[in-house]
Design an enzyme around this catalytic site. Structure first.
Site, PDB file in Angstrom:
ATOM      1  N   HIS A 125       0.807  -1.212   0.000  1.00 44.92           N
ATOM      2  CA  HIS A 125       0.000   0.000   0.000  1.00 44.92           C
ATOM      3  C   HIS A 125       0.849   1.274   0.000  1.00 44.92           C
ATOM      4  O   HIS A 125       0.355   2.359  -0.297  1.00 44.92           O
ATOM      5  CB  HIS A 125      -0.995  -0.001   1.174  1.00 44.92           C
ATOM      6  CG  HIS A 125      -0.399   0.318   2.515  1.00 44.92           C
ATOM      7  ND1 HIS A 125      -0.104  -0.646   3.443  1.00 44.92           N
ATOM      8  CD2 HIS A 125      -0.064   1.492   3.094  1.00 44.92           C
ATOM      9  CE1 HIS A 125       0.386  -0.084   4.525  1.00 44.92           C
ATOM     10  NE2 HIS A 125       0.426   1.223   4.342  1.00 44.92           N
ATOM     11  N   ASP A 155       0.053  -7.689   1.684  1.00 44.26           N
ATOM     12  CA  ASP A 155       0.442  -6.274   1.655  1.00 44.26           C
ATOM     13  C   ASP A 155       1.963  -6.116   1.659  1.00 44.26           C
ATOM     14  O   ASP A 155       2.510  -5.274   2.373  1.00 44.26           O
ATOM     15  CB  ASP A 155      -0.170  -5.510   2.829  1.00 44.26           C
ATOM     16  CG  ASP A 155      -0.089  -3.996   2.646  1.00 44.26           C
ATOM     17  OD1 ASP A 155       0.033  -3.554   1.487  1.00 44.26           O
ATOM     18  OD2 ASP A 155      -0.128  -3.261   3.651  1.00 44.26           O
ATOM     19  N   SER A 229       4.695   2.508   7.925  1.00 40.83           N
ATOM     20  CA  SER A 229       4.283   1.361   7.118  1.00 40.83           C
ATOM     21  C   SER A 229       5.429   0.874   6.237  1.00 40.83           C
ATOM     22  O   SER A 229       6.055   1.653   5.532  1.00 40.83           O
ATOM     23  CB  SER A 229       3.090   1.738   6.235  1.00 40.83           C
ATOM     24  OG  SER A 229       1.931   1.903   6.994  1.00 40.83           O
TER      25      SER A 229
END
Length: 512
Positions: A125, A155, A229
């Site tokens: 992402h 992911d 992230s």
């Protein structure tokens, strides 16, 4: 007592206190001067962090997005000082009237180097949809990155840069060895501030946050914020044991609930992306649902465990009958299947083409069958399945469709059974309810809205295929089987229900 006396006494007390503190402080000063050990909080992680910071990178992406709004350009007088501004904004600059305007969207994330030659891991992402990916290193240098491969189910993404000299890389550790309460360190780029180190513990393992079909997250209270992230979660040996992916937060900042993809899941995916640019997951070709307490009781299981097979996908690895609808998968390739979600992970982590032993329960008996796995990515083209061997929630049903023709008078129905009115499945009833030709069983023509069957979302047009793992052919078979189960002291009946299109599911219906 005079004011002078009171002042004098206060002065004496204050002086006495000062003398007492001096007396206590003197030995402490002597101890510090002599290098005596003192308690200064937890052990420092400075040395560990210093050796890892260079391997953690900031990832900056940009994406050109077409702005397709139809804004009307304001009318400005010719020669106005604002004319150039409006032309630039509303006409797309050099593109002139009607030209498509583009706007650049930028985002920041984190990543880490896993190979000195330039392979970098981050979250999917973070780079999804990016036109340009730039990697910023701790020393201030920047390199353009090429996308090697992504996996939306976990992911994860792998990038490649071309450095002039070998990069500092970090090794993977074994996340399976980590315990709740173990110290961990997160390094990332929160809010675009630059490399930032936070420390915490593992709060939980095996978390399912419904982010994907293979959820098995490590939960940590080490601060993970926007921009973290894709960054690494380290153990105290400096090994990566997780990839920071998600947080629970009402504000976007850390409240001490962060989640990382464990290396036991990520490492194999990363290796596949490096080698193939895509994933090669194992595929069993079954549709599964949970074994609930009621289902376990109906199958005479001591405790609920395993994954109940609700259907076999045509063209899949077990379409020849190695595994059948109604089987409960208890163990896969030596790994216990304690609950339904254990099976998709175990299958996906197995090599394509591998022959594995699968322990199943069939008709109350355990047996072992041999299955050769297919490839999930190929299987997704064979069947309209979910990302794993398809999971079917208990009680799921298909919405009814409008009748293309006026209803035909159904054949006579039997008496009510568990709140269901039953009809023989023949050509007439198939036409009436639009039931596929390959569906066999007993048609449910009506369901009492107050019945236990209605609670399980059984509806008119559904077909009872089996009850208690016995095939049903006529309404009389259903009545007899229900009475048999009641006589045996059963409280619930396990029904295999087919939708009009033939999709199978298992439901338990109370008989009390």
């Amino acid at each position: 007592m005079s004011h002078r006396s009171r002042f004098f006494r206060s002065t004496v007390l204050a002086t006495g206190l000062a003398l007492s503190l001096t007396t206590v402080a003197a030995p402490l000063s002597t101890a510090w001067a002599q290098g005596a050990p003192t308690q200064q909080g937890p052990d420092s992680v400075a040395d560990l962090a210093e050796g890892l910071l260079d391997a953690v990178v900031n990832i900056s992406t940009s994406q050109n997005v077409k702005n397709d709004d139809q804004a009307v350009m304001p009318q400005v007088p010719e020669g106005s000082p604002f004319q150039d501004f409006f032309d630039e904004f509303f006409k797309g600059g050099k593109g002139g009237e009607g030209a498509e305007r583009q706007r650049k969207v930028e985002s920041l994330g984190s990543g880490f180097v896993i190979d000195p030659s330039g392979f970098i891991v981050t979250n999917n992402h973070v780079i999804e949809g990016a036109d340009d990916i730039e990697v910023n290193f701790a020393n201030g240098s920047k390199l353009k990155a090429k996308l090697i491969g992504t996996d939306t189910k976990t992911d994860l993404a792998v990038l490649k840069v071309e450095p002039k000299k070998p990069l500092t890389a970090v090794p993977f550790g074994d996340s399976r060895q980590m315990r709740i309460g173990d110290w961990v360190m997160a390094i990332g780029n929160p809010f675009g501030l630059g490399g930032t180190v936070t420390v915490g513990i593992i709060s939980a393992r095996g978390r399912n946050i419904n982010a994907g079909p293979y959820d098995n997250f490590i939960q940590t209270d080490a601060a993970i914020n926007k921009g973290n992230s894709g960054g690494p979660l380290f153990n105290m040996k400096g090994e990566v044991i997780g990839i920071n992916t998600a947080i629970i937060s009402p504000t976007g900042g850390s409240i001490g609930i962060g989640f990382s993809v464990p290396t036991e899941l990520a490492q194999n995916i990363i290796s596949q992306l490096r080698e193939f640019g895509e994933t090669h997951r194992g595929w069993l070709g079954v549709r599964i649902q949970p074994v609930t307490d009621d289902i376990a009781e109906s199958l005479k299981m001591d405790v609920p465990r395993g994954a109940l097979v609700a259907g076999i996908i045509k063209g899949g690895p077990v379409e020849k009958g190695e595994i059948k609808t109604g089987d409960v998968i208890l163990k896969f390739d030596g790994r216990d299947v304690l609950e339904m979600r254990d099976l998709p992970r175990a299958v996906a982590e197995s090599p394509v083409g591998k022959a594995v032993d699968v322990v199943i329960m069939r008709d109350g008996k355990e047996m072992t069958v041999k299955v050769t796995l297919g490839r999930l990515e190929d299987g997704e083209n064979v069947a309209s399945a979910s990302p794993t061997d398809e999971i079917v929630p208990d009680g799921e049903m298909e919405e009814g469709t409008d009748q293309a023709e006026p209803p035909v008078e159904p054949t006579p129905s039997t008496d009510n059974v568990l709140g269901m009115t039953l009809t023989t499945l023949d050509d007439t009833s198939r036409t009436t309810y639009g039931i596929s030709a390959d569906v066999e069983g007993v048609v449910i023509s009506e369901v009492d809205p107050q019945s236990a069957a209605a609670e399980r979302r059984i509806a008119s047009g559904d077909v009872i295929v089996e009850i208690g793992q016995e095939a049903m052919k006529t309404p009389e078979d259903v009545s007899a089987r229900i009475e048999e189960l009641k006589s045996a002291g059963r409280r619930n009946a396990l029904l295999m229900i087919a939708s009009k299109t033939g999709e199978l599911r298992f439901v338990t219906v109370r008989m009390e």
